[in-house]
Design a protein around this motif. Structure first.
Motif, PDB file in Angstrom:
ATOM      1  N   GLU A 229      49.233  17.742  34.890  1.00 18.11           N
ATOM      2  CA  GLU A 229      48.219  18.693  34.454  1.00 18.11           C
ATOM      3  C   GLU A 229      48.901  19.870  33.788  1.00 18.11           C
ATOM      4  N   PHE A 230      48.296  20.342  32.716  1.00 15.68           N
ATOM      5  CA  PHE A 230      48.849  21.472  31.995  1.00 15.68           C
ATOM      6  C   PHE A 230      48.180  22.765  32.440  1.00 15.68           C
ATOM      7  N   PHE A 231      48.968  23.808  32.535  1.00 20.21           N
ATOM      8  CA  PHE A 231      48.448  25.113  32.909  1.00 20.21           C
ATOM      9  C   PHE A 231      48.183  25.922  31.647  1.00 20.21           C
ATOM     10  N   HIS A 232      47.117  26.667  31.696  1.00 19.19           N
ATOM     11  CA  HIS A 232      46.726  27.504  30.568  1.00 19.19           C
ATOM     12  C   HIS A 232      46.701  28.958  31.020  1.00 19.19           C
ATOM     13  N   GLU A 233      47.242  29.839  30.192  1.00 15.76           N
ATOM     14  CA  GLU A 233      47.167  31.272  30.485  1.00 15.76           C
ATOM     15  C   GLU A 233      45.800  31.774  30.068  1.00 15.76           C
TER      16      GLU A 233
ATOM     17  N   GLU B 273      32.460  39.576  48.435  1.00 27.49           N
ATOM     18  CA  GLU B 273      32.578  38.688  47.281  1.00 27.49           C
ATOM     19  C   GLU B 273      33.891  38.899  46.534  1.00 27.49           C
ATOM     20  N   VAL B 274      34.337  40.144  46.416  1.00 23.17           N
ATOM     21  CA  VAL B 274      35.626  40.407  45.772  1.00 23.17           C
ATOM     22  C   VAL B 274      36.737  39.741  46.585  1.00 23.17           C
ATOM     23  N   GLY B 275      36.685  39.903  47.902  1.00 22.06           N
ATOM     24  CA  GLY B 275      37.694  39.301  48.760  1.00 22.06           C
ATOM     25  C   GLY B 275      37.704  37.789  48.662  1.00 22.06           C
ATOM     26  N   LYS B 276      36.522  37.182  48.687  1.00 17.49           N
ATOM     27  CA  LYS B 276      36.420  35.725  48.582  1.00 17.49           C
ATOM     28  C   LYS B 276      36.983  35.243  47.245  1.00 17.49           C
ATOM     29  N   THR B 277      36.652  35.949  46.184  1.00 20.04           N
ATOM     30  CA  THR B 277      37.137  35.566  44.855  1.00 20.04           C
ATOM     31  C   THR B 277      38.655  35.689  44.770  1.00 20.04           C
ATOM     32  N   LEU B 278      39.178  36.811  45.225  1.00 22.71           N
ATOM     33  CA  LEU B 278      40.631  37.013  45.163  1.00 22.71           C
ATOM     34  C   LEU B 278      41.375  35.991  46.013  1.00 22.71           C
ATOM     35  N   MET B 279      40.858  35.679  47.179  1.00 21.86           N
ATOM     36  CA  MET B 279      41.512  34.677  48.028  1.00 21.86           C
ATOM     37  C   MET B 279      41.585  33.325  47.323  1.00 21.86           C
ATOM     38  N   ASN B 280      40.596  33.019  46.505  1.00 25.65           N
ATOM     39  CA  ASN B 280      40.549  31.720  45.839  1.00 25.65           C
ATOM     40  C   ASN B 280      41.355  31.656  44.545  1.00 25.65           C
ATOM     41  N   VAL B 281      41.642  32.786  43.926  1.00 26.07           N
ATOM     42  CA  VAL B 281      42.388  32.759  42.660  1.00 26.07           C
ATOM     43  C   VAL B 281      43.803  33.328  42.790  1.00 26.07           C
ATOM     44  N   MET B 282      44.133  33.906  43.927  1.00 26.99           N
ATOM     45  CA  MET B 282      45.403  34.618  44.090  1.00 26.99           C
ATOM     46  C   MET B 282      46.620  33.767  43.732  1.00 26.99           C
ATOM     47  N   SER B 283      46.611  32.507  44.074  1.00 33.77           N
ATOM     48  CA  SER B 283      47.778  31.666  43.777  1.00 33.77           C
ATOM     49  C   SER B 283      47.975  31.454  42.275  1.00 33.77           C
ATOM     50  N   SER B 284      46.939  31.713  41.485  1.00 37.57           N
ATOM     51  CA  SER B 284      47.024  31.539  40.031  1.00 37.57           C
ATOM     52  C   SER B 284      47.329  32.829  39.290  1.00 37.57           C
ATOM     53  N   VAL B 285      47.278  33.960  39.979  1.00 35.26           N
ATOM     54  CA  VAL B 285      47.472  35.260  39.333  1.00 35.26           C
ATOM     55  C   VAL B 285      48.943  35.447  38.983  1.00 35.26           C
ATOM     56  N   LYS B 286      49.178  35.751  37.724  1.00 31.66           N
ATOM     57  CA  LYS B 286      50.541  36.014  37.247  1.00 31.66           C
ATOM     58  C   LYS B 286      50.761  37.495  36.976  1.00 31.66           C
TER      59      LYS B 286
ATOM     60  N   ILE C  28      44.816  45.497  34.786  1.00 28.07           N
ATOM     61  CA  ILE C  28      44.226  46.769  35.202  1.00 28.07           C
ATOM     62  C   ILE C  28      43.334  46.509  36.414  1.00 28.07           C
ATOM     63  N   ALA C  29      43.266  47.487  37.277  1.00 23.84           N
ATOM     64  CA  ALA C  29      42.358  47.431  38.421  1.00 23.84           C
ATOM     65  C   ALA C  29      41.891  48.849  38.693  1.00 23.84           C
ATOM     66  N   ASP C  30      40.590  49.025  38.850  1.00 21.11           N
ATOM     67  CA  ASP C  30      40.047  50.336  39.181  1.00 21.11           C
ATOM     68  C   ASP C  30      38.877  50.168  40.138  1.00 21.11           C
ATOM     69  N   ASN C  31      38.078  51.206  40.302  1.00 24.13           N
ATOM     70  CA  ASN C  31      37.009  51.152  41.294  1.00 24.13           C
ATOM     71  C   ASN C  31      35.796  50.335  40.849  1.00 24.13           C
ATOM     72  N   GLU C  32      35.792  49.804  39.617  1.00 18.70           N
ATOM     73  CA  GLU C  32      34.666  49.000  39.146  1.00 18.70           C
ATOM     74  C   GLU C  32      35.054  47.587  38.735  1.00 18.70           C
ATOM     75  N   GLY C  33      36.338  47.245  38.849  1.00 17.25           N
ATOM     76  CA  GLY C  33      36.707  45.890  38.490  1.00 17.25           C
ATOM     77  C   GLY C  33      38.191  45.725  38.264  1.00 17.25           C
ATOM     78  N   MET C  34      38.547  44.538  37.767  1.00 18.72           N
ATOM     79  CA  MET C  34      39.947  44.262  37.470  1.00 18.72           C
ATOM     80  C   MET C  34      40.057  43.199  36.397  1.00 18.72           C
ATOM     81  N   ILE C  35      41.205  43.232  35.734  1.00 23.03           N
ATOM     82  CA  ILE C  35      41.530  42.243  34.719  1.00 23.03           C
ATOM     83  C   ILE C  35      42.822  41.577  35.179  1.00 23.03           C
ATOM     84  N   LEU C  36      42.750  40.267  35.385  1.00 19.38           N
ATOM     85  CA  LEU C  36      43.888  39.518  35.895  1.00 19.38           C
ATOM     86  C   LEU C  36      44.389  38.519  34.863  1.00 19.38           C
ATOM     87  N   LYS C  37      45.690  38.395  34.755  1.00 25.17           N
ATOM     88  CA  LYS C  37      46.306  37.338  33.960  1.00 25.17           C
ATOM     89  C   LYS C  37      46.536  36.175  34.915  1.00 25.17           C
ATOM     90  N   VAL C  38      45.963  35.033  34.584  1.00 23.40           N
ATOM     91  CA  VAL C  38      46.072  33.879  35.460  1.00 23.40           C
ATOM     92  C   VAL C  38      46.624  32.682  34.691  1.00 23.40           C
TER      93      VAL C  38
END
Length: 124
Positions: free
Chosen positions: A3-7, A25-38, A42-52
Motif C-alpha cells: 500500500e502506498f502512503f499519501h501526504e 470528539e477531538v480526543g476520539k479523532t486524535l486517538m484514531n489519526v495520531m499514528s499517521s500524523v507527521k 497549527i493548533a489553536d483554541n478553534e482547531g488544528m491543521i495536521l500533516k498526515v
C-alpha cells in the motif's frame, strides 16, 4: 500487495465554547489519526491543521469516522469542501437532537413582505 502512503493535510475545526462533547470528539479523532500524523502545522483554541501520511484505506476510514461526529468538522484540505462538511455535520446533529434545522442560506424567503422604508434604493 504494497500500500502506498499519501501526504495529506487534515483539518479539524470546532466552534467555541468548547464543552465536554467537543473535547470527547477531538480526543476520539486524535486517538484514531495520531499514528499517521507527521507534523502539526497549527493548533489553536478553534482547531488544528495536521500533516498526515495515510493509505487510501485510512483516508476512507477517516471519512467514515466523520459520519459519526456531531460537534467538530473534519476534512482533507484541498480535496473536500469545508462548508459541505459543516452542513452535513449540522444536519446529523439536528436529526440526532430532533431539531428543525434550516440554515439561513436555505430559508425560504418567497413569502416574506419587504417594506419600502422611503429611503430610495431605486434609480433617481
Amino acid at each position: 500487495m504494497q500500500e502506498f502512503f499519501h501526504e495529506k493535510t487534515l483539518r479539524i475545526h470546532w466552534g467555541l465554547p468548547v464543552d465536554q462533547r467537543v473535547e470527547a470528539e477531538v480526543g476520539k479523532t486524535l486517538m484514531n489519526v495520531m499514528s499517521s500524523v507527521k507534523g502539526v502545522e497549527i493548533a489553536d483554541n478553534e482547531g488544528m491543521i495536521l500533516k498526515v501520511e495515510m493509505t487510501e484505506d485510512q483516508v476512507e476510514w477517516v471519512k467514515e469516522l466523520r459520519t459519526r461526529l456531531y460537534y467538530i468538522d473534519l476534512w482533507f484540505e484541498g480535496e473536500e469542501d469545508p462548508e459541505k462538511v459543516k452542513r452535513e455535520r449540522l444536519e446529523r446533529w439536528a436529526e440526532r437532537e430532533k431539531v428543525d434545522f434550516t440554515p439561513d442560506y436555505e430559508a425560504d424567503t418567497s413569502d416574506r413582505e419587504f417594506e419600502d422604508d422611503g429611503e430610495g434604493g431605486g434609480d433617481d
